[in-house]
Design a protein around this motif. Structure first.
Motif, PDB file in Angstrom:
ATOM      1  N   LEU A  41      36.644  -2.862  27.779  1.00  0.00           N
ATOM      2  CA  LEU A  41      36.344  -4.113  27.095  1.00  0.00           C
ATOM      3  C   LEU A  41      34.903  -4.131  26.604  1.00  0.00           C
ATOM      4  N   LEU A  42      33.972  -3.655  27.427  1.00  0.00           N
ATOM      5  CA  LEU A  42      32.572  -3.587  27.027  1.00  0.00           C
ATOM      6  C   LEU A  42      32.398  -2.684  25.814  1.00  0.00           C
ATOM      7  N   ILE A  43      33.077  -1.558  25.799  1.00  0.00           N
ATOM      8  CA  ILE A  43      32.972  -0.629  24.675  1.00  0.00           C
ATOM      9  C   ILE A  43      33.476  -1.276  23.389  1.00  0.00           C
ATOM     10  N   VAL A  44      34.614  -1.939  23.463  1.00  0.00           N
ATOM     11  CA  VAL A  44      35.169  -2.591  22.271  1.00  0.00           C
ATOM     12  C   VAL A  44      34.226  -3.685  21.770  1.00  0.00           C
ATOM     13  N   LEU A  45      33.674  -4.470  22.680  1.00  0.00           N
ATOM     14  CA  LEU A  45      32.756  -5.541  22.273  1.00  0.00           C
ATOM     15  C   LEU A  45      31.479  -4.981  21.652  1.00  0.00           C
ATOM     16  N   LEU A  46      30.915  -3.943  22.248  1.00  0.00           N
ATOM     17  CA  LEU A  46      29.694  -3.348  21.696  1.00  0.00           C
ATOM     18  C   LEU A  46      29.948  -2.719  20.332  1.00  0.00           C
ATOM     19  N   ASP A  47      31.056  -2.030  20.173  1.00  0.00           N
ATOM     20  CA  ASP A  47      31.377  -1.426  18.875  1.00  0.00           C
ATOM     21  C   ASP A  47      31.569  -2.487  17.800  1.00  0.00           C
ATOM     22  N   THR A  48      32.297  -3.539  18.149  1.00  0.00           N
ATOM     23  CA  THR A  48      32.533  -4.624  17.199  1.00  0.00           C
ATOM     24  C   THR A  48      31.235  -5.336  16.834  1.00  0.00           C
ATOM     25  N   ALA A  49      30.399  -5.598  17.830  1.00  0.00           N
ATOM     26  CA  ALA A  49      29.124  -6.261  17.566  1.00  0.00           C
ATOM     27  C   ALA A  49      28.218  -5.381  16.703  1.00  0.00           C
ATOM     28  N   ALA A  50      28.191  -4.099  16.969  1.00  0.00           N
ATOM     29  CA  ALA A  50      27.346  -3.192  16.189  1.00  0.00           C
ATOM     30  C   ALA A  50      27.779  -3.165  14.730  1.00  0.00           C
ATOM     31  N   ILE A  51      29.072  -3.075  14.486  1.00  0.00           N
ATOM     32  CA  ILE A  51      29.566  -3.043  13.106  1.00  0.00           C
ATOM     33  C   ILE A  51      29.289  -4.361  12.402  1.00  0.00           C
ATOM     34  N   GLY A  52      29.576  -5.466  13.078  1.00  0.00           N
ATOM     35  CA  GLY A  52      29.329  -6.777  12.473  1.00  0.00           C
ATOM     36  C   GLY A  52      27.864  -7.022  12.175  1.00  0.00           C
ATOM     37  N   LEU A  54      25.537  -4.734  11.741  1.00  0.00           N
ATOM     38  CA  LEU A  54      25.079  -3.802  10.714  1.00  0.00           C
ATOM     39  C   LEU A  54      25.472  -4.280   9.321  1.00  0.00           C
ATOM     40  N   VAL A  55      26.704  -4.708   9.160  1.00  0.00           N
ATOM     41  CA  VAL A  55      27.143  -5.202   7.853  1.00  0.00           C
ATOM     42  C   VAL A  55      26.368  -6.462   7.472  1.00  0.00           C
ATOM     43  N   THR A  56      26.218  -7.388   8.401  1.00  0.00           N
ATOM     44  CA  THR A  56      25.481  -8.625   8.127  1.00  0.00           C
ATOM     45  C   THR A  56      24.015  -8.324   7.822  1.00  0.00           C
ATOM     46  N   GLY A  57      23.411  -7.421   8.586  1.00  0.00           N
ATOM     47  CA  GLY A  57      22.012  -7.070   8.356  1.00  0.00           C
ATOM     48  C   GLY A  57      21.790  -6.404   7.023  1.00  0.00           C
ATOM     49  N   MET A  58      22.731  -5.571   6.602  1.00  0.00           N
ATOM     50  CA  MET A  58      22.587  -4.915   5.301  1.00  0.00           C
ATOM     51  C   MET A  58      22.806  -5.891   4.151  1.00  0.00           C
ATOM     52  N   LEU A  59      23.792  -6.783   4.291  1.00  0.00           N
ATOM     53  CA  LEU A  59      24.043  -7.763   3.234  1.00  0.00           C
ATOM     54  C   LEU A  59      22.899  -8.763   3.113  1.00  0.00           C
ATOM     55  N   ALA A  60      22.318  -9.160   4.225  1.00  0.00           N
ATOM     56  CA  ALA A  60      21.228 -10.134   4.218  1.00  0.00           C
ATOM     57  C   ALA A  60      19.862  -9.459   4.082  1.00  0.00           C
ATOM     58  N   ALA A  61      19.840  -8.136   4.060  1.00  0.00           N
ATOM     59  CA  ALA A  61      18.595  -7.364   3.996  1.00  0.00           C
ATOM     60  C   ALA A  61      17.646  -7.804   5.114  1.00  0.00           C
ATOM     61  N   SER A  62      18.213  -7.929   6.307  1.00  0.00           N
ATOM     62  CA  SER A  62      17.449  -8.393   7.460  1.00  0.00           C
ATOM     63  C   SER A  62      17.178  -7.230   8.411  1.00  0.00           C
ATOM     64  N   PRO A  63      15.908  -6.838   8.534  1.00  0.00           N
ATOM     65  CA  PRO A  63      15.590  -5.755   9.462  1.00  0.00           C
ATOM     66  C   PRO A  63      15.899  -6.123  10.924  1.00  0.00           C
ATOM     67  N   ALA A  64      15.784  -7.380  11.273  1.00  0.00           N
ATOM     68  CA  ALA A  64      16.038  -7.806  12.652  1.00  0.00           C
ATOM     69  C   ALA A  64      17.508  -7.608  13.010  1.00  0.00           C
ATOM     70  N   LEU A  65      18.416  -7.999  12.109  1.00  0.00           N
ATOM     71  CA  LEU A  65      19.841  -7.811  12.380  1.00  0.00           C
ATOM     72  C   LEU A  65      20.213  -6.333  12.403  1.00  0.00           C
ATOM     73  N   THR A  66      19.583  -5.554  11.530  1.00  0.00           N
ATOM     74  CA  THR A  66      19.848  -4.118  11.517  1.00  0.00           C
ATOM     75  C   THR A  66      19.373  -3.475  12.818  1.00  0.00           C
ATOM     76  N   LEU A  67      18.231  -3.904  13.322  1.00  0.00           N
ATOM     77  CA  LEU A  67      17.729  -3.397  14.598  1.00  0.00           C
ATOM     78  C   LEU A  67      18.676  -3.778  15.740  1.00  0.00           C
ATOM     79  N   CYS A  68      19.154  -5.008  15.724  1.00  0.00           N
ATOM     80  CA  CYS A  68      20.117  -5.430  16.751  1.00  0.00           C
ATOM     81  C   CYS A  68      21.395  -4.600  16.665  1.00  0.00           C
ATOM     82  N   ALA A  69      21.830  -4.257  15.448  1.00  0.00           N
ATOM     83  CA  ALA A  69      23.010  -3.416  15.272  1.00  0.00           C
ATOM     84  C   ALA A  69      22.770  -2.042  15.866  1.00  0.00           C
TER      85      ALA A  69
END
Length: 88
Positions: A41-52, A54-69
């Motif tokens: 469950l932890l693996i699935v949550l981390l993978d999903t959070a990383a993808i989400g 990363l996509v949000t950080g790239m679309l918003a051009a936010s370095p903070a979200l990309t770092l969190c990804a």
């Protein structure tokens, strides 16, 4: 094909496992150890959070979200490695 003596020796080993460690004998009878559901469950949550993130950080051009990804992705990699090492 096993000889009569080899079968008798294997029967002795099987009885020894059943008396000394019944849980191990049950796992060996099933053929594979049970998987750790919380780790999966932890693996699935981390993978999903990383993808989400990363996509949000790239679309918003936010370095903070990309770092969190990237951090969530690193956590996912660590969890994958821990699960693989636990199966060996």
């Amino acid at each position: 094909m096993l000889s009569h003596h080899e079968r008798a020796e294997l029967d002795k080993i099987e009885r020894w496992f059943e008396t000394s460690d019944p849980a191990l004998a049950a796992v060996l009878r099933r053929g594979s150890p049970p998987r750790a559901a919380p780790l999966t469950l932890l693996i699935v949550l981390l993978d999903t959070a990383a993808i989400g993130l990363l996509v949000t950080g790239m679309l918003a051009a936010s370095p903070a979200l990309t770092l969190c990804a990237l951090l969530a992705g690193a956590g996912g990699v660590a969890a994958h490695v821990a699960r693989c090492q636990g199966q060996d």
